[in-house]
Design a protein around this motif. Structure first.
Motif, PDB file in Angstrom:
ATOM      1  N   GLU A   1      93.202 -33.299  59.423  1.00 44.76           N
ATOM      2  CA  GLU A   1      91.863 -33.057  58.887  1.00 44.76           C
ATOM      3  C   GLU A   1      92.018 -32.241  57.615  1.00 44.76           C
ATOM      4  N   LEU A   2      91.361 -32.674  56.576  1.00 44.08           N
ATOM      5  CA  LEU A   2      91.267 -31.915  55.335  1.00 44.08           C
ATOM      6  C   LEU A   2      89.917 -31.215  55.350  1.00 44.08           C
TER       7      LEU A   2
ATOM      8  N   LEU B   1      87.575 -29.179  53.025  1.00 41.38           N
ATOM      9  CA  LEU B   1      87.440 -29.009  51.577  1.00 41.38           C
ATOM     10  C   LEU B   1      86.017 -28.585  51.230  1.00 41.38           C
TER      11      LEU B   1
ATOM     12  N   LYS C   1      84.646 -31.876  56.055  1.00 42.52           N
ATOM     13  CA  LYS C   1      85.817 -32.203  56.867  1.00 42.52           C
ATOM     14  C   LYS C   1      86.076 -33.697  56.725  1.00 42.52           C
TER      15      LYS C   1
ATOM     16  N   TRP D   1      93.545 -39.161  49.164  1.00 40.72           N
ATOM     17  CA  TRP D   1      92.545 -38.111  48.985  1.00 40.72           C
ATOM     18  C   TRP D   1      92.776 -37.360  47.690  1.00 40.72           C
TER      19      TRP D   1
ATOM     20  N   VAL E   1      92.095 -33.346  46.045  1.00 43.37           N
ATOM     21  CA  VAL E   1      91.661 -31.954  46.115  1.00 43.37           C
ATOM     22  C   VAL E   1      91.556 -31.479  44.669  1.00 43.37           C
TER      23      VAL E   1
ATOM     24  N   HIS F   1      90.324 -25.121  50.228  1.00 42.85           N
ATOM     25  CA  HIS F   1      90.699 -26.152  51.191  1.00 42.85           C
ATOM     26  C   HIS F   1      91.785 -25.679  52.152  1.00 42.85           C
ATOM     27  N   THR F   2      91.931 -26.414  53.260  1.00 44.58           N
ATOM     28  CA  THR F   2      93.020 -26.241  54.214  1.00 44.58           C
ATOM     29  C   THR F   2      93.195 -27.562  54.957  1.00 44.58           C
ATOM     30  N   TYR F   3      94.338 -27.683  55.634  1.00 42.16           N
ATOM     31  CA  TYR F   3      94.629 -28.876  56.421  1.00 42.16           C
ATOM     32  C   TYR F   3      94.860 -28.468  57.869  1.00 42.16           C
TER      33      TYR F   3
ATOM     34  N   GLU G   1     102.195 -36.340  47.998  1.00 42.93           N
ATOM     35  CA  GLU G   1     101.167 -35.817  47.100  1.00 42.93           C
ATOM     36  C   GLU G   1     101.706 -35.773  45.677  1.00 42.93           C
TER      37      GLU G   1
END
Length: 114
Positions: free
Chosen positions: A64-65, A67, A71, A80, A82, A88-90, A100
């Motif tokens: 799950e991102l 941001l 979610k 995706w 960012v 943000h977090t994962y 990435e």
């Protein structure tokens, strides 16, 4: 002005590792690549803001991102973005492998720290 004709090849088997477990892949002056290879579910990571833009592509697993209050479920085949400076977090849900690209390069000037 001289054209840059350099060629760079980086093997993920021998690439340097970052503090967060990422493998640094090929990089240039304005973009770099990194791989998260088989990241396992674990404790939540704190939200961060980074001084670079990130685009990613999921190879396997899921995460799950989170941001800016949204979610997004990331699964194989998903990509995706960012934006630079976005909070943000994962949250890794199952062993996660993704590539990435960051611009400017994340590993330069301490941009990946903290």
């Amino acid at each position: 002005m001289t054209e840059d004709k350099s060629v760079k090849k980086v093997s993920s088997k021998t690439s340097p590792l970052g503090e967060m477990g990422q493998k640094y892949l090929a990089d240039g002056k304005s973009v770099s690549m990194r791989m998260w290879d088989g990241q396992e579910p674990g404790d939540s990571k704190p939200e961060v803001r980074r001084d670079y833009e990130t685009v990613g592509y999921v190879i396997e697993g899921s995460a799950e991102l989170h941001l800016e209050g949204q979610k997004v479920l990331l699964e194989p085949g998903d990509s995706w973005l960012v934006p630079k400076g976005a909070s943000h977090t994962y949250n890794i849900l199952e062993a996660f492998t993704a590539v990435e690209a960051t611009s400017p390069p994340a590993e330069v000037h301490g941009r990946d720290e903290g």
